[in-house]
Motif scaffolding. Structure first.
Motif, mmCIF file in Angstrom:
data_model
loop_
_atom_site.group_PDB
_atom_site.id
_atom_site.type_symbol
_atom_site.label_atom_id
_atom_site.label_comp_id
_atom_site.label_asym_id
_atom_site.label_seq_id
_atom_site.Cartn_x
_atom_site.Cartn_y
_atom_site.Cartn_z
ATOM 1 N N ILE A 1 -101.433 23.609 -27.413
ATOM 2 C CA ILE A 1 -100.620 23.118 -28.543
ATOM 3 C C ILE A 1 -99.300 22.554 -28.012
ATOM 4 O O ILE A 1 -98.845 21.485 -28.429
ATOM 5 C CB ILE A 1 -100.373 24.254 -29.572
ATOM 6 C CG1 ILE A 1 -101.666 24.540 -30.348
ATOM 7 C CG2 ILE A 1 -99.234 23.899 -30.529
ATOM 8 C CD1 ILE A 1 -101.585 25.726 -31.294
ATOM 9 N N GLN A 2 -98.721 23.256 -27.051
ATOM 10 C CA GLN A 2 -97.436 22.781 -26.507
ATOM 11 C C GLN A 2 -97.608 21.491 -25.718
ATOM 12 O O GLN A 2 -96.776 20.581 -25.804
ATOM 13 C CB GLN A 2 -96.805 23.895 -25.659
ATOM 14 C CG GLN A 2 -96.325 25.034 -26.553
ATOM 15 C CD GLN A 2 -96.181 26.363 -25.838
ATOM 16 O OE1 GLN A 2 -96.381 26.462 -24.631
ATOM 17 N NE2 GLN A 2 -95.841 27.381 -26.598
ATOM 18 N N LYS A 32 -99.897 19.242 -26.323
ATOM 19 C CA LYS A 32 -100.150 18.177 -27.301
ATOM 20 C C LYS A 32 -98.839 17.730 -27.950
ATOM 21 O O LYS A 32 -98.623 16.543 -28.182
ATOM 22 C CB LYS A 32 -101.130 18.671 -28.366
ATOM 23 C CG LYS A 32 -102.520 18.938 -27.799
ATOM 24 C CD LYS A 32 -103.584 18.361 -28.700
ATOM 25 C CE LYS A 32 -104.970 18.476 -28.109
ATOM 26 N NZ LYS A 32 -105.603 19.776 -28.411
ATOM 27 N N ILE A 33 -97.955 18.680 -28.243
ATOM 28 C CA ILE A 33 -96.679 18.310 -28.866
ATOM 29 C C ILE A 33 -95.842 17.471 -27.900
ATOM 30 O O ILE A 33 -95.299 16.422 -28.290
ATOM 31 C CB ILE A 33 -95.905 19.551 -29.344
ATOM 32 C CG1 ILE A 33 -96.587 20.098 -30.600
ATOM 33 C CG2 ILE A 33 -94.437 19.213 -29.647
ATOM 34 C CD1 ILE A 33 -95.965 21.354 -31.145
ATOM 35 N N LEU A 50 -97.251 14.020 -27.837
ATOM 36 C CA LEU A 50 -96.967 13.267 -29.066
ATOM 37 C C LEU A 50 -95.518 12.798 -29.103
ATOM 38 O O LEU A 50 -95.231 11.655 -29.489
ATOM 39 C CB LEU A 50 -97.188 14.168 -30.277
ATOM 40 C CG LEU A 50 -98.463 13.999 -31.064
ATOM 41 C CD1 LEU A 50 -98.578 15.115 -32.070
ATOM 42 C CD2 LEU A 50 -98.501 12.642 -31.751
ATOM 43 N N ALA A 70 -95.248 18.631 -38.173
ATOM 44 C CA ALA A 70 -96.496 19.271 -37.742
ATOM 45 C C ALA A 70 -97.220 19.797 -38.981
ATOM 46 O O ALA A 70 -96.707 20.670 -39.680
ATOM 47 C CB ALA A 70 -96.195 20.411 -36.775
ATOM 48 N N SER A 117 -99.601 21.982 -40.655
ATOM 49 C CA SER A 117 -100.190 23.250 -40.212
ATOM 50 C C SER A 117 -101.139 23.856 -41.234
ATOM 51 O O SER A 117 -101.478 25.039 -41.135
ATOM 52 C CB SER A 117 -99.068 24.226 -39.850
ATOM 53 O OG SER A 117 -98.066 24.251 -40.851
ATOM 54 N N ALA A 126 -96.382 26.296 -31.590
ATOM 55 C CA ALA A 126 -95.693 25.013 -31.775
ATOM 56 C C ALA A 126 -94.179 25.217 -31.747
ATOM 57 O O ALA A 126 -93.437 24.413 -31.170
ATOM 58 C CB ALA A 126 -96.124 24.372 -33.096
ATOM 59 N N GLN A 135 -90.843 22.789 -31.918
ATOM 60 C CA GLN A 135 -91.201 22.156 -33.183
ATOM 61 C C GLN A 135 -90.724 23.052 -34.326
ATOM 62 O O GLN A 135 -91.116 24.221 -34.394
ATOM 63 C CB GLN A 135 -92.723 21.953 -33.249
ATOM 64 C CG GLN A 135 -93.211 21.331 -34.542
ATOM 65 C CD GLN A 135 -92.720 19.911 -34.729
ATOM 66 O OE1 GLN A 135 -92.537 19.172 -33.766
ATOM 67 N NE2 GLN A 135 -92.480 19.515 -35.971
ATOM 68 N N SER A 156 -102.409 10.718 -37.482
ATOM 69 C CA SER A 156 -102.900 10.531 -36.111
ATOM 70 C C SER A 156 -103.417 9.110 -35.862
ATOM 71 O O SER A 156 -103.108 8.502 -34.840
ATOM 72 C CB SER A 156 -104.000 11.545 -35.820
ATOM 73 O OG SER A 156 -103.517 12.853 -36.058
ATOM 74 N N ASP A 204 -104.013 16.146 -34.124
ATOM 75 C CA ASP A 204 -103.581 15.802 -32.756
ATOM 76 C C ASP A 204 -102.665 16.865 -32.148
ATOM 77 O O ASP A 204 -102.334 16.781 -30.964
ATOM 78 C CB ASP A 204 -102.869 14.435 -32.732
ATOM 79 C CG ASP A 204 -103.877 13.294 -32.654
ATOM 80 O OD1 ASP A 204 -105.091 13.565 -32.670
ATOM 81 O OD2 ASP A 204 -103.436 12.129 -32.580
ATOM 82 N N ILE A 205 -102.250 17.843 -32.950
ATOM 83 C CA ILE A 205 -101.471 18.958 -32.392
ATOM 84 C C ILE A 205 -102.355 20.193 -32.243
ATOM 85 O O ILE A 205 -102.375 20.833 -31.193
ATOM 86 C CB ILE A 205 -100.273 19.302 -33.316
ATOM 87 C CG1 ILE A 205 -99.285 18.144 -33.347
ATOM 88 C CG2 ILE A 205 -99.594 20.594 -32.843
ATOM 89 C CD1 ILE A 205 -98.137 18.342 -34.337
#
Ligand SMILES: *Cc1c(COP(=O)(O)O)cnc(C)c1O
Length: 229
Positions: free
Chosen positions: A5-6, A8-9, A12, A34, A36, A47, A52, A204, A223-224
């Protein structure tokens, strides 16, 4: 060690920064929301570890359950789903932003029910640009009247517009739709609603087109956090 997750962030955020440069947008003018919905409080914690802070939720009860578990974190909560009038009180009490305002009655209830000790609730009006009756959001024709009325309500700050376009992979079509939302925002500003600045558009699949046309919020879930189960 960072989690996926980290990773991906940060990927992004790098993409957003790249598109800001490519389309001559001010650095930092596009924020990542984000999304969620259906994700666990543990995913949200991951995240948050990646710095985030802004999270979007669609389903009220699910959101309240997670908020209770995450109370100690300084998170900012955005309601982005359809709003039934019997849910407005809990939304007014537990969220910082609403992106999916589409009726005067809902705005009046949020205004009356926003606790006075909290900062004003930031609201965006959802606009339906595809003219599909089945979809949520006000038409461009009825937007100005609603915006002027909402902007005058106490305890709400009308800060912008949101749209969810019909999916298409054609980037020209994506840009045309987003351009309409930007023009609608510009028209409201010309009519005196100077504080109406934000554009919540882009997910996304159409993030680049949205940033090119002026998005200030992109709303990203898959995407996250990966595909929803
Ligand atoms: C679910 C949702 C998103 C995010 O969608 P993904 O496909 O998971 O990125 C964005 N905006 C709204 C309003 C949503 O309901």
């Amino acid at each position: 060690m960072s989690t996926s997750i980290q990773v991906k962030i940060s990927g992004l955020l790098a993409r957003i920064q790249h598109f800001e440069q490519e389309y001559a947008r001010e650095a930092g003018s596009v924020q990542l929301l984000a999304v969620s919905k259906t994700r666990s409080d543990k995913d949200i914690r991951q995240a948050f570890e990646a710095k985030q802070h802004q999270f979007g939720e669609n389903y009220l009860q699910e959101a309240l359950d997670k908020q209770a578990k995450l109370r100690t974190l300084p998170l900012i909560w955005h309601f982005i789903g359809p709003i039934q009038s019997n849910k407005t009180r809990l939304i007014a009490e537990n969220f910082d932003w609403v992106h999916s305002l589409n009726r005067l009655k809902i705005a009046q209830r949020l205004s009356e029910q926003r606790p006075p000790e909290l900062p004003n609730l930031k609201v965006l009006i959802q606009v339906n640009l595809d003219a599909e009756a089945s979809k949520s959001g006000v038409s461009l024709a009825s937007l100005p009247q609603l915006a002027i009325t909402v902007a005058a309500l106490p305890r709400l700050d009308l800060v912008g517009l949101m749209t969810i376009p019909a999916p298409t992979t054609n980037t020209d079509t994506q840009r045309q739709i987003f351009q309409q939302l930007r023009q609608a925002r510009d028209n409201l500003q010309k009519a005196g609603l100077k504080q109406c600045t934000d554009l919540s558009m882009g997910m996304s699949a159409d993030i680049e087109a949205a940033i090119a046309e002026g998005a200030t919020w992109v709303r990203i879930g898959t995407d996250i956090f990966g595909p929803r189960g």
